[in-house]
Design an enzyme around this catalytic site. Structure first.
Site, PDB file in Angstrom:
ATOM      1  N   GLU D  43       0.838  -1.203   0.000  1.00  0.00           N
ATOM      2  CA  GLU D  43       0.000   0.000   0.000  1.00  0.00           C
ATOM      3  C   GLU D  43       0.870   1.249   0.000  1.00  0.00           C
ATOM      4  O   GLU D  43       1.826   1.349   0.772  1.00  0.00           O
ATOM      5  CB  GLU D  43      -0.854  -0.008   1.281  1.00  0.00           C
ATOM      6  N   HIS D  45       2.291   4.633   0.986  1.00  0.00           N
ATOM      7  CA  HIS D  45       2.380   5.283   2.297  1.00  0.00           C
ATOM      8  C   HIS D  45       3.025   6.656   2.154  1.00  0.00           C
ATOM      9  O   HIS D  45       3.878   7.034   2.959  1.00  0.00           O
ATOM     10  CB  HIS D  45       3.190   4.419   3.266  1.00  0.00           C
ATOM     11  N   ASP D  54       3.348  -1.610   6.320  1.00  0.00           N
ATOM     12  CA  ASP D  54       2.468  -2.260   7.299  1.00  0.00           C
ATOM     13  C   ASP D  54       2.999  -3.611   7.764  1.00  0.00           C
ATOM     14  O   ASP D  54       2.937  -3.936   8.959  1.00  0.00           O
ATOM     15  CB  ASP D  54       1.061  -2.416   6.716  1.00  0.00           C
ATOM     16  N   HIS D 129      -2.480  -3.449   9.327  1.00  0.00           N
ATOM     17  CA  HIS D 129      -3.198  -2.735   8.250  1.00  0.00           C
ATOM     18  C   HIS D 129      -4.668  -2.723   8.642  1.00  0.00           C
ATOM     19  O   HIS D 129      -5.330  -3.768   8.637  1.00  0.00           O
ATOM     20  CB  HIS D 129      -2.972  -3.473   6.918  1.00  0.00           C
ATOM     21  N   GLU D 131      -7.567  -2.114   7.518  1.00  0.00           N
ATOM     22  CA  GLU D 131      -8.684  -2.680   6.753  1.00  0.00           C
ATOM     23  C   GLU D 131      -8.736  -4.203   6.787  1.00  0.00           C
ATOM     24  O   GLU D 131      -9.733  -4.801   6.369  1.00  0.00           O
ATOM     25  CB  GLU D 131      -8.595  -2.193   5.292  1.00  0.00           C
ATOM     26  N   HIS D 186      -2.175   7.261   8.721  1.00  0.00           N
ATOM     27  CA  HIS D 186      -1.684   6.513   7.562  1.00  0.00           C
ATOM     28  C   HIS D 186      -0.557   7.335   6.967  1.00  0.00           C
ATOM     29  O   HIS D 186      -0.792   8.372   6.362  1.00  0.00           O
ATOM     30  CB  HIS D 186      -2.794   6.285   6.537  1.00  0.00           C
ATOM     31  N   GLU D 191       3.530   5.719  12.189  1.00  0.00           N
ATOM     32  CA  GLU D 191       4.217   4.813  11.273  1.00  0.00           C
ATOM     33  C   GLU D 191       5.613   5.326  10.910  1.00  0.00           C
ATOM     34  O   GLU D 191       6.571   4.555  10.820  1.00  0.00           O
ATOM     35  CB  GLU D 191       3.375   4.614  10.002  1.00  0.00           C
TER      36      GLU D 191
END
Lengths: 270, 270, 270, 270, 270, 270
Positions: D43, D45, D54, D129, D131, D186, D191
């Site tokens: 994904e 970032h 992630d 992650h 989701e 995010h 992170e």
């Protein structure tokens, strides 16, 4: 009575799988290729009929219709949806081995999609096992969706069961004491007569048992109440079945079905 | 004519979703809990009937049967399998939105599995949309397989369509000029009369159009030939439909269906 | 308190399934058709609330929002994803019967695909059962993929849960001793107050039990440790719930949600 | 800052895939085998963090927790469920490649089923992650159903996300100007700081862009309105991120998570 | 012998997941992005090799090939299809945990679809676990169908297993007493030598057991006859395996594979 | 050359579908019922062989093996998995219509489950289309899992391809100039000779074209590079094929396969 080897020879000439690839290409290129898919089941049919009765009958009808219409015949679906107690005695009986809905739908969808995508103009699904109908319909619907074929498209799928082409006058002759209904025609006079006509060596009339038809029910019950299926596994007895009746049934049904396809799909005679 | 609010109140007393969890537990614990699942569709029903006709009718029948048998009614399945041209006009018509086989089968399987695994004794799937039948059957069969319920089990699923309980004498009265067959009963006299009796405010008789019934076909064709469905979307016209016929149909059908369930499942009267 | 029959009448005017097919066609043709899909569950809600609470509440909110926005309401999804111990007490409790992910996803995907393909401009999925969210999202995403609807498309799906529209000031009034969080709002003050306002005849406040909220956990554990769900099955007690609070919650939430839809989707007032 | 090679060495000692089969058998035979499954995504970032962020973070946390609890770490799931606009910027962004629900559920189900069926006592799914959560839950639930593991069973699956173990005091220190919420974390401070601590060579702070956090929405909209995701693809900027904050976050979170597992699963220290 | 930390560093430079999103976008934009997907399994490999052997080896080959071709490497599939007795000892052995076909197909399909739809030019699936092949093929075929990529398309998927690039002369050198065939190369000289070269710290040669290769069978039998797998779980013993042979195998295979990709995909040298 | 009608007669005596249900019950009751399932494909086989070649050959071998072992033969699977370019020329060629993995797996799983659950002792899947193998394996594995049949069970499934029973000495005689490998044996000497022996009327040797075998590839590429399949669609030419070679191949293969089954499954001679 017909001769199995003769039948086999005649079947070969209309069998799509007997073509070579270039012959197949030519057949498609002509623009009006029609393929017939016979469908049946692996299902007990009483003490006197073979387990493969349904596909044998739909294949024989398909072959004869193909000869009269110039269509080609696909290899039959010899496994079908679950036998239901009201129409086939039930899926619990030994000798009956069935597909779940998902496998039957997927198989029909993928075969039909393949045929239509390669240019077959029409596919006629010729059913010989009552319980298959709706799952074959779903397979056809999904194949058309996959291909984006909407109303007005030049290609189509037809879905029918051969017994729907037995005429009232034939019914009267075959069932002089009154037609008990297609629901209980499992291992009964129709199937037995047809097979006596088409494959007598597979019919064991001496083992046939006379009994009243299964009581009609307005509901399905699951699990089945086993006692509601007659001991023979037939929903009606083959009393009075004969090769002559089989020939009448076969000849009339094939003729009417061939006429229907010609009219519906604009086919000529071969 | 009945009163919608009254109906709603009566429905509440038999609606399973209106119970609290402890009430539900007590209901199960009594050992003879029967739940009725009405099923329908979201489907055009001509210019005079609402899209939700099928679930409205099966729900009303289910409620009345439940009142006479002590059963509880589940929330209806308001989405159904694809409308087929021979029985519902076709899935291509605006106002018809359907499930594929997989979703309908999965929904039925999982609900039935859940109910039976928690101790509901019998579930009666009371269908109001012809095309649903085989997919509900598959859902029931898979639920029973999941639970290992074989013939002889104390629990069961029944699957039926309410119109199969219309008696010959009722048919004669409702269709004095001859019954055209259930196939073309889509938006016709039966459904219109029943809804005139049950939910008159949802019926627009002035918009109803008279036309001959759709021609019968012995095959399904996909994609549909759109012209084969009458312009109204009904397979037969509601000519002669009336609330009185609806009351007769409803009263007789509910009574016979309740009797059937009592006899088949050994239920008393509530 | 409202009146159930009144509610039912009002609901009818915004219920999509009450339209005839031509009315549906007109609705679509206007170009700005918005359909709201309420979703819930069949789930235990403690000793005082009915099993169908979630769909009742989302349906009531949907109806009221539709009246304020000109949208139409679809029949609710009355079965939902599995109750999880942290948000609903757990799927092991009697009275909770759930769908697996696959069935919920498929049902949402196929309904949304059908609506959008027939020209519905926007579908608002109005959720009333926490655990449904991600599976409804997947259904929506797959429907859009099926239809090739990419960013910038004129059609859309919105997915929301009604409680996310409860305002801070309402929260303060409803929970004067501090808001315990949506996680434990299962059978608690919010749901109880709303149902006391909307369907008081379905609420049994005398059976409600006071107890501290369920301890919060930072993890899901499967199988659940049954003792972690309070004996009532509620994650927080409905202490202090009242119809007045319900009215406040309902009125404010509906107003804000209607405003949001008008702003987001460019809707006028009906 | 840590050293990648050192990390790799330490990871090896707790990596289940580094065991030989006899070592694996011994591990299981001891009766208290706990396996941790880190899960992430592929994904975008933002401009400063790698696509694999992630899984890198969940794997690092898993390794450190394993070292403190005697658990073993499985190879991470490096593909995750679709990035949603409210929590990850959206699935339409280049660099984000996701699984549909079905593949993620199936993969989790089959791996968990395999581990538990061979005697692993507990599996901890450690998510990185957002989701993924509900689909991993469904995978776990189906695995337990496959194995017939009901409440009270000696084996279990735990499912958690590492950020839920960040303590309030850490939050205060990491976000001195107020914590914006996990939703917009995010590519933000958490992170970025963690990766600066763990894999500084993969972080490009000079490319980081400062911007206000993405506006919060109370709904998902599909297809996404692309402009609602900040141009960077981050939902909040990494302003103020630092390796020191990363170390604090990592150390505290790992410690609390290890404590939780020890308490919940009755583990000792290695 | 190589150094793990060095390997790790070199791997990072070709690892796709280490790129930031803008770097990924640039990589795609150049028009000739090639991604290599290493695939393996979680599978017992005898007393001397780790469970993760297959993905370790395919990842190492992929990394080295990528360095020589300018391709990028995806995170490996660390779970594979069921170990079969004829090629891997069997799926019944502890330490072997496998995916069903559906999960492996879905995962490959969705990843490949995502990569190709975002503009990756070619994806090379570099397999390290024999049993995966056909399921990866199906995943690739379905991804291409999803995207409408037909013969002549500019994008493609290549699927290969690294051992098919071992040259005859290498084989002769590695197996001076005759090559027993790839079928029994499970835990044998090839895998052991390669891992001795690449990750010696993970190989326990002292625990290796000498035994004759498993008898060849011309059929699969299910359930397996457990005794047909040698007690070690290896289908052939690693007698004579050495880091030197591993280096030869690795160097030659990587070189030939890189040449093949350059020739087939028209790649330059990085 | 054999006679088709004779073959048909002989086939009938071992065809399971020709049994009546009571005969089937007796067959099962004897305790050692073995059923052989021939599998093939609908696939172009060059200008000289029919589309149904694969199922014709596997069925003929199955019939002959059954006669020598007392086994019964099931109706063949006449649709197979996708033709791959390296082994069958490719799925893009007209005349090749294939199933996806899911349909083939489901069909095999459900048929095998049904047979074994009714008491068939062993099922031998006798494959005639290379690409089917792994999907039939998965179907068998899932069927056994459904039934809980683990190592040591009395029932089993065997899976084999008939060409694996061609002996070295036969190979030498059939391919005097060297055996090109099974990979390119698609429409080549083996299949052509066998069909010349078994069904000469279906072989058109005059249309056969001589050309060098297809170049071997160490990878699959998708979409295929169409030019890599020889124009004929055969991967090697049938040069030198003859009915005599076919007889040798058939006789030797059937004998060895029958011996294998007798030894492996403890069968007597019929």
């Amino acid at each position: 009575m017909t001769d199995a080897a003769d039948d086999e020879d005649r079947a070969r000439t209309v069998r799509l799988s007997a073509l070579t690839a270039p012959e197949y290409v030519d057949w498609i290129a002509a623009g009006d290729a029609v393929a017939i898919l016979p469908t049946g089941a692996f299902e007990q049919h009483g003490p006197h009929l073979p387990l493969g009765t349904d596909a044998l009958l739909s294949s024989a009808v398909a072959t004869a219709v193909a000869e009269r219409t110039g269509a080609k015949v696909l290899e039959p679906f010899t496994l079908g949806y679950k036998s239901q107690q009201r129409s086939g005695g039930g899926n619990h009986l030994p000798g009956t081995i069935s597909l779940d809905a998902d496998a039957l739908i997927a198989q029909a969808r993928q075969l039909l999609r393949g045929l239509l995508s390669q240019g077959v103009r029409h596919v006629v699904v010729l059913n010989g096992h009552y319980e298959n109908t709706q799952f074959l319909y779903e397979g056809a619907d999904l194949a058309l969706r996959d291909l984006g074929l909407d109303p007005g498209a030049a290609q189509s799928v037809m879905l029918l069961s051969y017994w729907d082409y037995v005429s009232p006058s034939t019914l009267e002759e075959v069932y002089p004491d009154g037609f008990p209904g297609w629901d209980v025609e499992h291992g009964g006079v129709l199937e037995t007569s047809l097979l006596l006509h088409l494959r007598p060596e597979l019919v064991h009339m001496k083992r046939a048992v006379s009994h009243p038809p299964a009581a009609p029910f307005r509901f399905d019950r699951l699990p089945v109440v086993a006692e509601r299926t007659p001991d023979t596994g037939c929903l009606s007895a083959p009393d009075g079945a004969s090769a002559e009746k089989g020939e009448l049934l076969f000849t009339q049904t094939v003729a009417d079905l061939a006429d229907e396809l010609r009219a519906e799909l604009g086919l000529g005679r071969p």
